[in-house]
Design an enzyme around this catalytic site. Structure first.
Site, short mmCIF file in Angstrom:
data_model
loop_
_atom_site.label_atom_id
_atom_site.label_comp_id
_atom_site.label_asym_id
_atom_site.label_seq_id
_atom_site.Cartn_x
_atom_site.Cartn_y
_atom_site.Cartn_z
N GLY A 32 0.73 -4.90 -3.61
CA GLY A 32 0.92 -3.63 -2.89
C GLY A 32 1.17 -2.45 -3.81
O GLY A 32 0.58 -2.33 -4.88
N VAL A 33 2.09 -1.60 -3.39
CA VAL A 33 2.36 -0.39 -4.15
C VAL A 33 3.00 -0.74 -5.51
O VAL A 33 2.74 -0.07 -6.52
CB VAL A 33 3.21 0.60 -3.31
CG1 VAL A 33 4.63 0.15 -3.15
CG2 VAL A 33 3.14 1.99 -3.87
N ASP A 34 3.76 -1.80 -5.55
CA ASP A 34 4.41 -2.27 -6.78
C ASP A 34 3.33 -2.60 -7.83
O ASP A 34 3.39 -2.13 -8.98
CB ASP A 34 5.23 -3.53 -6.42
CG ASP A 34 6.21 -3.95 -7.50
OD1 ASP A 34 6.33 -3.23 -8.50
OD2 ASP A 34 6.85 -5.01 -7.33
N VAL A 120 3.88 -5.89 2.84
CA VAL A 120 4.17 -7.32 2.77
C VAL A 120 5.48 -7.67 3.50
O VAL A 120 5.60 -8.75 4.08
CB VAL A 120 4.28 -7.74 1.28
CG1 VAL A 120 4.66 -9.20 1.12
CG2 VAL A 120 2.98 -7.48 0.55
N1 AR6 Z 1 0.20 4.41 -2.71
C1 AR6 Z 1 0.94 4.61 -1.59
N2 AR6 Z 1 1.24 3.65 -0.71
C2 AR6 Z 1 0.76 2.40 -0.96
C3 AR6 Z 1 -0.02 2.10 -2.11
C4 AR6 Z 1 -0.29 3.17 -3.00
N3 AR6 Z 1 -1.01 2.98 -4.11
N4 AR6 Z 1 -0.33 0.77 -2.06
C5 AR6 Z 1 0.21 0.27 -0.93
N5 AR6 Z 1 0.86 1.25 -0.26
P1 AR6 Z 1 4.07 -2.96 0.09
P2 AR6 Z 1 6.80 -3.76 0.86
C6 AR6 Z 1 1.62 1.17 1.01
O1 AR6 Z 1 3.53 -4.25 0.57
O2 AR6 Z 1 6.39 -4.00 2.27
C7 AR6 Z 1 5.23 -6.29 -3.42
O3 AR6 Z 1 4.54 -7.44 -3.76
C8 AR6 Z 1 1.30 0.06 1.98
O4 AR6 Z 1 0.14 0.38 2.75
O5 AR6 Z 1 3.59 -2.44 -1.20
O6 AR6 Z 1 8.08 -3.03 0.59
C9 AR6 Z 1 6.62 -6.20 -4.05
O7 AR6 Z 1 6.65 -6.82 -5.31
C10 AR6 Z 1 2.57 0.03 2.81
O8 AR6 Z 1 2.51 1.02 3.85
O9 AR6 Z 1 5.69 -3.02 -0.05
C11 AR6 Z 1 7.46 -6.92 -3.05
O10 AR6 Z 1 7.42 -8.31 -3.23
C12 AR6 Z 1 3.67 0.44 1.82
O11 AR6 Z 1 2.98 0.97 0.68
C13 AR6 Z 1 6.82 -6.58 -1.73
O12 AR6 Z 1 5.47 -6.29 -2.02
C14 AR6 Z 1 4.56 -0.69 1.36
O13 AR6 Z 1 3.82 -1.89 1.24
C15 AR6 Z 1 7.42 -5.35 -1.10
O14 AR6 Z 1 6.89 -5.20 0.18
#
Ligand code: AR6
Length: 169
Positions: A32-34, A120
């Site tokens: 994801g964003v991470d 996630v």
């Molecule tokens: N820019 C902005 N928003 C984004 C981007 C981006 N480049 N990529 C994804 N999003 P998530 P969580 C959005 O899953 O639920 C990781 O593996 C996405 O559409 O990134 O807090 C970590 O290591 C969603 O709306 O984070 C943790 O294990 C939002 O960012 C776990 O995921 C958050 O989605 C954290 O899960």
């Protein structure tokens, strides 16, 4: 409140003092964003994260931004949604407060948040957006020093959810 702006896009491109990462407890990267933030920042970010000793859910830690346009990354760990009765709301609110407090402490004036826990970790999007905006508004009302907070939504559907909360204000 014009200090808050909802934008649709990729948070790794934001030219701000700090972008917030929705990380996991180890702070050692993920999807994801991470994953996107670590890819864009380069391997030095992971090296610094290894020194931090992880982060508790609802808390935040700060690093440099390396190859990002942002000079800093604030890593926070959102709650995993498990029905709503495991302090998820409170922990999500704490992520926003802890991240903003850290920004203030480091004199960072512009900050961009993703929708923490909304991927996630499966936190319901509308509920999470309401918590995010209410925490950010309360913080900006109580503390001065932060000029602008961007809520960066990856897609238009999420941006609409955020905007619907602002309209209801
Ligand atoms: N820019 C902005 N928003 C984004 C981007 C981006 N480049 N990529 C994804 N999003 P998530 P969580 C959005 O899953 O639920 C990781 O593996 C996405 O559409 O990134 O807090 C970590 O290591 C969603 O709306 O984070 C943790 O294990 C939002 O960012 C776990 O995921 C958050 O989605 C954290 O899960």
């Amino acid at each position: 409140m014009d200090k808050i702006e909802i934008v649709q896009g990729d948070i790794t491109r934001m030219e701000v003092d700090a972008i917030v990462n929705a990380a996991k407890n180890s702070l050692l990267g993920g999807g994801g964003v991470d994953g996107a933030i670590h890819r864009a920042a380069g391997p030095e970010l992971l090296r610094e994260c290894r020194l931090l000793g992880g982060c508790d859910t609802g808390q935040a830690k700060i690093t440099g931004g390396y190859n990002l346009a942002a000079s800093h990354v604030i890593h926070t760990v959102g709650p995993i949604w498990s029905g709503g009765s495991n302090r998820e709301d409170e922990l999500l609110a704490s992520c926003y407060r802890s991240s903003l407090s850290l920004a203030l402490k480091h004199e960072l004036r512009t900050i961009a948040f993703p929708a923490i826990s909304c991927g996630v970790y499966r936190f319901p999007a509308r509920r999470a957006a309401g918590i995010a905006l209410s925490e950010i508004q309360t913080f900006l009302r109580n503390y001065h020093g932060i000029d602008k907070v961007y809520c960066v939504c990856f897609d238009e559907a999420m941006a609409d959810i955020y905007r619907s909360w602002l309209v209801e204000e």
